[in-house]
Write an enzyme that holds these catalytic residues in place. Sequence first.
Site, PDB file in Angstrom:
ATOM      1  N   HIS A  74     -78.880  82.877 -47.358  1.00 30.40           N
ATOM      2  CA  HIS A  74     -77.934  83.601 -46.499  1.00 30.40           C
ATOM      3  C   HIS A  74     -78.738  84.599 -45.674  1.00 30.40           C
ATOM      4  O   HIS A  74     -79.404  85.461 -46.242  1.00 30.40           O
ATOM      5  CB  HIS A  74     -76.900  84.361 -47.333  1.00 30.40           C
ATOM      6  CG  HIS A  74     -75.872  83.473 -47.957  1.00 30.40           C
ATOM      7  ND1 HIS A  74     -74.710  83.956 -48.505  1.00 30.40           N
ATOM      8  CD2 HIS A  74     -75.819  82.129 -48.101  1.00 30.40           C
ATOM      9  CE1 HIS A  74     -73.990  82.950 -48.971  1.00 30.40           C
ATOM     10  NE2 HIS A  74     -74.651  81.828 -48.742  1.00 30.40           N
ATOM     11  N   TYR A 202     -67.744  91.196 -47.741  1.00 26.26           N
ATOM     12  CA  TYR A 202     -67.501  92.450 -48.460  1.00 26.26           C
ATOM     13  C   TYR A 202     -66.418  93.190 -47.680  1.00 26.26           C
ATOM     14  O   TYR A 202     -66.609  93.479 -46.490  1.00 26.26           O
ATOM     15  CB  TYR A 202     -68.757  93.315 -48.495  1.00 26.26           C
ATOM     16  CG  TYR A 202     -69.866  92.794 -49.401  1.00 26.26           C
ATOM     17  CD1 TYR A 202     -70.002  93.270 -50.707  1.00 26.26           C
ATOM     18  CD2 TYR A 202     -70.784  91.857 -48.954  1.00 26.26           C
ATOM     19  CE1 TYR A 202     -71.027  92.810 -51.542  1.00 26.26           C
ATOM     20  CE2 TYR A 202     -71.816  91.392 -49.786  1.00 26.26           C
ATOM     21  CZ  TYR A 202     -71.926  91.878 -51.078  1.00 26.26           C
ATOM     22  OH  TYR A 202     -72.929  91.426 -51.898  1.00 26.26           O
ATOM     23  N   PRO A 294     -72.221  95.961 -59.882  1.00 27.37           N
ATOM     24  CA  PRO A 294     -72.618  94.763 -59.126  1.00 27.37           C
ATOM     25  C   PRO A 294     -72.355  94.832 -57.616  1.00 27.37           C
ATOM     26  O   PRO A 294     -72.605  93.849 -56.909  1.00 27.37           O
ATOM     27  CB  PRO A 294     -71.778  93.648 -59.766  1.00 27.37           C
ATOM     28  CG  PRO A 294     -70.639  94.334 -60.412  1.00 27.37           C
ATOM     29  CD  PRO A 294     -71.067  95.697 -60.777  1.00 27.37           C
ATOM     30  N   LYS A 298     -77.652  93.690 -57.357  1.00 28.80           N
ATOM     31  CA  LYS A 298     -79.044  94.096 -57.645  1.00 28.80           C
ATOM     32  C   LYS A 298     -79.510  93.842 -59.075  1.00 28.80           C
ATOM     33  O   LYS A 298     -80.709  93.764 -59.345  1.00 28.80           O
ATOM     34  CB  LYS A 298     -79.214  95.598 -57.346  1.00 28.80           C
ATOM     35  CG  LYS A 298     -79.361  95.954 -55.887  1.00 28.80           C
ATOM     36  CD  LYS A 298     -80.697  95.522 -55.314  1.00 28.80           C
ATOM     37  CE  LYS A 298     -80.514  94.542 -54.224  1.00 28.80           C
ATOM     38  NZ  LYS A 298     -81.751  93.928 -53.746  1.00 28.80           N
ATOM     39  N   TYR A 386     -80.758  95.593 -49.535  1.00 34.76           N
ATOM     40  CA  TYR A 386     -79.974  94.431 -49.988  1.00 34.76           C
ATOM     41  C   TYR A 386     -80.879  93.210 -50.181  1.00 34.76           C
ATOM     42  O   TYR A 386     -80.734  92.461 -51.151  1.00 34.76           O
ATOM     43  CB  TYR A 386     -78.886  94.143 -48.941  1.00 34.76           C
ATOM     44  CG  TYR A 386     -77.875  93.101 -49.335  1.00 34.76           C
ATOM     45  CD1 TYR A 386     -76.986  93.311 -50.394  1.00 34.76           C
ATOM     46  CD2 TYR A 386     -77.752  91.898 -48.629  1.00 34.76           C
ATOM     47  CE1 TYR A 386     -76.033  92.362 -50.748  1.00 34.76           C
ATOM     48  CE2 TYR A 386     -76.809  90.937 -48.960  1.00 34.76           C
ATOM     49  CZ  TYR A 386     -75.946  91.182 -50.026  1.00 34.76           C
ATOM     50  OH  TYR A 386     -75.006  90.239 -50.373  1.00 34.76           O
TER      51      TYR A 386
END
Length: 397
Positions: A74, A202, A294, A298, A386
Site C-alpha cells: 500500500h 481511517y 493499534p 505499530k 507510519y
Amino acid sequence: MKIKTQVCIVGAGPSGLILAHILYQAGIEAVVLEKNNREQILNRVRAGIIDQNTIDVLKAIGFSDAFKKQGVIHEGFNLVFDNQCHRIDVNELTGGRNVALHPQQEIVKDFLTHRESLNLPLIYNVQNITISNYETSPTITFNSGDEDYIMNADFVIGCDGYHGVCRPTIPKDKRPELHKDYPFSWLGILCESPRVSEELVYASHTSGFALISSRTPEIQRMYLQCPKHTNLDDWDDEKIWHELELRTTNDSGIKLVRGKIIKKDIVSMRSFVCERMRAGKLFLVGDAAHIVPPSAAKGLNLAVSDVCLLSKAIEHYYQNNSSQLLDRYETDALKRFWRGEEFSNFATRLFHQPVDGNSFHIRQQSSALRYMINSKSAARSFAENYSGIPQEFYSYT
Ligand code: RFL
Ligand code: PHB
C-alpha cells in the site's frame, strides 16, 4: 526429559518464530516453547499492516516469495473526516517507503511451516514454565502432555506476549513499568464482503473512530471505537453496519458493502512498557515488554525491531565471545519503542472521539487533521512514522 540448547525462546508468535529463524540462519540452536497448540496459534486474528522496516526484514531473511504471495503493498491510505476523503500518499511523502497488508497469521504460518520443514524444535502445549538461575545460567522447567522437561540454555528469550510468564519472572521491584489506559476500546469484525478500497480507510467522526482494513479480496477486517466496557451482546449486526457506514461516509466513492459478519471481538486500547528488557541471561522481546494501541499499526513492527537488535547481539556474542551488543539491547530497543509509542499515542488522539466530549480536545483534533491534509510537512511526519522510521535514524546515538 533433559534438554540442552543455546537459546530457549518462549512463545511461537511472530517475535519468537522470526527470532528462531534468524538464529537458525546464523547457525545458533534454539528451542521454541509454546503454550497453545498449532491450530490455536494459526487461527489468531491480529495485525494486518506491516511497515517498510518489517517488509525489508522479511525480504532480507529469505521470505521474499512468501511476502510476494500474501503481501499487498500500500503506497498510502485514506483519511476521512467531515465526510471528506483525503489520500495520504505515504510513498511520495517518504521518497519511496510503503506499508503492506500482510496478515499476521500468514506470517506466523510461513515461519512455522518453514521451521517444521527443517525439523527444528518447537514444543506445543507447554505448561507450568519456571525459569531459575536466569542471572547466570538459566534452567527452564515445564511440562507438555505427560512429559516433564528440564532445559539448560545459555539464554532465555521471552517472546510470550503481554500475558506471558517471562516478564513476571523478574521481581516486580526490579522492573519499572509504565501504563497508559485509553477510555475506549475497539470492536473488531471479520466479514464476508468485497474489498471496497485498495488502501485502508481511517475515519475520524463525531460518533467515533472507524477503520476499514482487509484480509483477502473476499474477507474484510473493520474496527469501530466503542465504550471501554462495552458488551458484544449490545452490538447486533445491524448496529455495527450502521455505525461503520455512518462513520466512513465520504465523498470519494468508497462505500461499504454489507456482508455476513463471521467474527466479532473487543480490543482493549492501552500502552504499556516494561523498562527492564534484560535481566542477566533473560531478555524480553515484543509484546512481552511493550504494548501500543493499534491505531497506527505499530505493535508487530516494534516486535520485529526488537528481534533484529537481539538476534544481532546474540550472534555477536557467539562469534566474538563478547556481550557488548547484549549490554546495549535494552537501551537501543527502548529508544526505538518510544518513537513507536509516541506516534501510536499521537494517532490515537488524532483519530478518536474524546469520551467526555471535551470541546478543547475536539477543536485541537480538527485543527491537527486539517493541518495534516494541508501541510506536506505535517503529512510527511505522519507518513515517515507510519511507514517505519528507518533504522539508521537511531544509529547516531
Ligand atoms: P504475541 O503475538 O502475543 O505472541 C506471544 C506467543 O507466546 C505464547 N505464550 C506462551 N508460550 C509459552 N508459555 C507461556 N506461558 C506463554 N504465554 C504466551 C502465545 O500463545 C503466543 O503464541 O507476541 P509477539 O510475538 O511479541 O507479537 C506481537 C504482535 O502480536 C502484536 O504487537 C500485534 O498483533 C499488534 N497489532 C498490530 N501490529 C502491527 O504492527 N500492525 C497492525 O496492523 C496491528 N494490528 C495489532 C493489530 C494488535 C491487535 N490486538 C488484538 C491487540 C490489531 C489488533 C486488533
Ligand atoms: C488490521 O488490519 O488489523 C489493522 C490495520 C491498521 C491498523 C490496525 C489494524 O492501524
